[in-house]
Design a protein around this motif. Sequence first.
Motif, PDB file in Angstrom:
ATOM      1  N   GLY A 141       3.434  -1.644   1.814  1.00 57.65           N
ATOM      2  CA  GLY A 141       2.532  -1.451   0.690  1.00 57.65           C
ATOM      3  C   GLY A 141       1.085  -1.320   1.103  1.00 57.65           C
ATOM      4  O   GLY A 141       0.339  -0.532   0.540  1.00 57.65           O
ATOM      5  N   ALA A 145      -2.505  -1.752  -1.741  1.00 60.71           N
ATOM      6  CA  ALA A 145      -1.677  -1.966  -2.924  1.00 60.71           C
ATOM      7  C   ALA A 145      -2.327  -2.984  -3.858  1.00 60.71           C
ATOM      8  O   ALA A 145      -1.888  -3.157  -4.997  1.00 60.71           O
ATOM      9  CB  ALA A 145      -0.287  -2.447  -2.520  1.00 60.71           C
ATOM     10  N   LYS A 159      -0.005   3.513  -2.829  1.00 61.85           N
ATOM     11  CA  LYS A 159       0.357   2.161  -2.433  1.00 61.85           C
ATOM     12  C   LYS A 159       0.536   1.242  -3.640  1.00 61.85           C
ATOM     13  O   LYS A 159       1.382   0.340  -3.619  1.00 61.85           O
ATOM     14  CB  LYS A 159      -0.679   1.602  -1.453  1.00 61.85           C
ATOM     15  CG  LYS A 159      -0.692   2.325  -0.112  1.00 61.85           C
ATOM     16  CD  LYS A 159       0.692   2.323   0.548  1.00 61.85           C
ATOM     17  CE  LYS A 159       0.697   2.954   1.912  1.00 61.85           C
ATOM     18  NZ  LYS A 159       2.032   2.898   2.565  1.00 61.85           N
ATOM     19  N   THR A 163       4.441  -0.656  -4.981  1.00 63.40           N
ATOM     20  CA  THR A 163       4.779  -1.956  -5.575  1.00 63.40           C
ATOM     21  C   THR A 163       5.745  -1.788  -6.737  1.00 63.40           C
ATOM     22  O   THR A 163       6.705  -2.550  -6.880  1.00 63.40           O
ATOM     23  CB  THR A 163       3.508  -2.689  -6.048  1.00 63.40           C
ATOM     24  OG1 THR A 163       2.620  -2.860  -4.935  1.00 63.40           O
ATOM     25  CG2 THR A 163       3.842  -4.049  -6.634  1.00 63.40           C
ATOM     26  N   GLN A 182       8.221  -6.183   0.064  1.00 61.71           N
ATOM     27  CA  GLN A 182       7.052  -5.385   0.402  1.00 61.71           C
ATOM     28  C   GLN A 182       6.166  -6.162   1.366  1.00 61.71           C
ATOM     29  O   GLN A 182       5.922  -7.351   1.174  1.00 61.71           O
ATOM     30  CB  GLN A 182       6.269  -5.043  -0.864  1.00 61.71           C
ATOM     31  CG  GLN A 182       5.033  -4.189  -0.657  1.00 61.71           C
ATOM     32  CD  GLN A 182       4.496  -3.645  -1.970  1.00 61.71           C
ATOM     33  OE1 GLN A 182       5.267  -3.133  -2.797  1.00 61.71           O
ATOM     34  NE2 GLN A 182       3.204  -3.752  -2.179  1.00 61.71           N
ATOM     35  N   ASP A 184       2.361  -6.117   2.885  1.00 61.56           N
ATOM     36  CA  ASP A 184       1.025  -5.568   2.678  1.00 61.56           C
ATOM     37  C   ASP A 184       0.167  -5.935   3.881  1.00 61.56           C
ATOM     38  O   ASP A 184      -0.099  -7.109   4.138  1.00 61.56           O
ATOM     39  CB  ASP A 184       0.430  -6.100   1.375  1.00 61.56           C
ATOM     40  CG  ASP A 184       1.224  -5.641   0.162  1.00 61.56           C
ATOM     41  OD1 ASP A 184       1.732  -4.506   0.189  1.00 61.56           O
ATOM     42  OD2 ASP A 184       1.351  -6.410  -0.811  1.00 61.56           O
TER      43      ASP A 184
END
Length: 250
Positions: A141, A145, A159, A163, A182, A184
């Motif tokens: 992500g 994100a 991004k 999610t 996910q 990040d």
Amino acid sequence: MAQKIAVVTGAGTGIGRSAALALLAAGYKVALLGRRLDALEETKSMAGANAAHAMPIATDVSQAEAVNAAFAQVKSAWGRLDLLFNNAGMNAPGVLFEDLPVEKWTEIVAVNLTGSFLCAQAAFRIMKEQSPQGGRIINNGSISAHTPRPDSAPYTATKHAITGLTKSLMLDGRKYDICAGQIDIGNAATPMTQRMKKGVKQADGTVAVEATMDVDNVGRAIVFMDSLDLEANIFTITIKASKMPFEGRG
């Protein structure tokens, strides 16, 4: 554990390479997907004694036929799929929002979002039908994100959309024991983040050098996320350079 099978996209460099090497070191068989076969072969060569368990496959993730062919090759060679790390992505050069060519927007959406969808769909189909059923999909992500950088609308938009894709995969995969999560990532030291050392534009318009972290931290995090049994799932994990300006960004 029985040897797990993984697919890593964008495996020819940076975060994808780190994740692929970490998975190979942890005992996985790993299909290395990316556009450039030479870069994928280089990743394989870096695996040392584990190189025999790496399978480079030149693939354009934005093209459905190419993705489906790559995943069919994985299934034919290894019989199943336990993990997909949806990592392939690209960014646009920092230009003013009003000057961004629509062609560049379309290209970034095709790779970052459509590519992640196509790979997740191909993985989903294999994981649903195999025995034992199930598997894990981890989407990259990015810090974007959560919070954008200046002049990054297409990257940030895709991004944020990742999610939503992750949440949908979590929900739709429940009945097949397919988990989705996910990761990040903020300022992992890769070719994409070399500009951090020279300074990057901040929210107030100034330019500042930003801290980075060793990209291998990300590879270890991917291995950790998939170390859980399928009855447990890490929905999101944020891993970032400790001193990068994120908590106070803007």
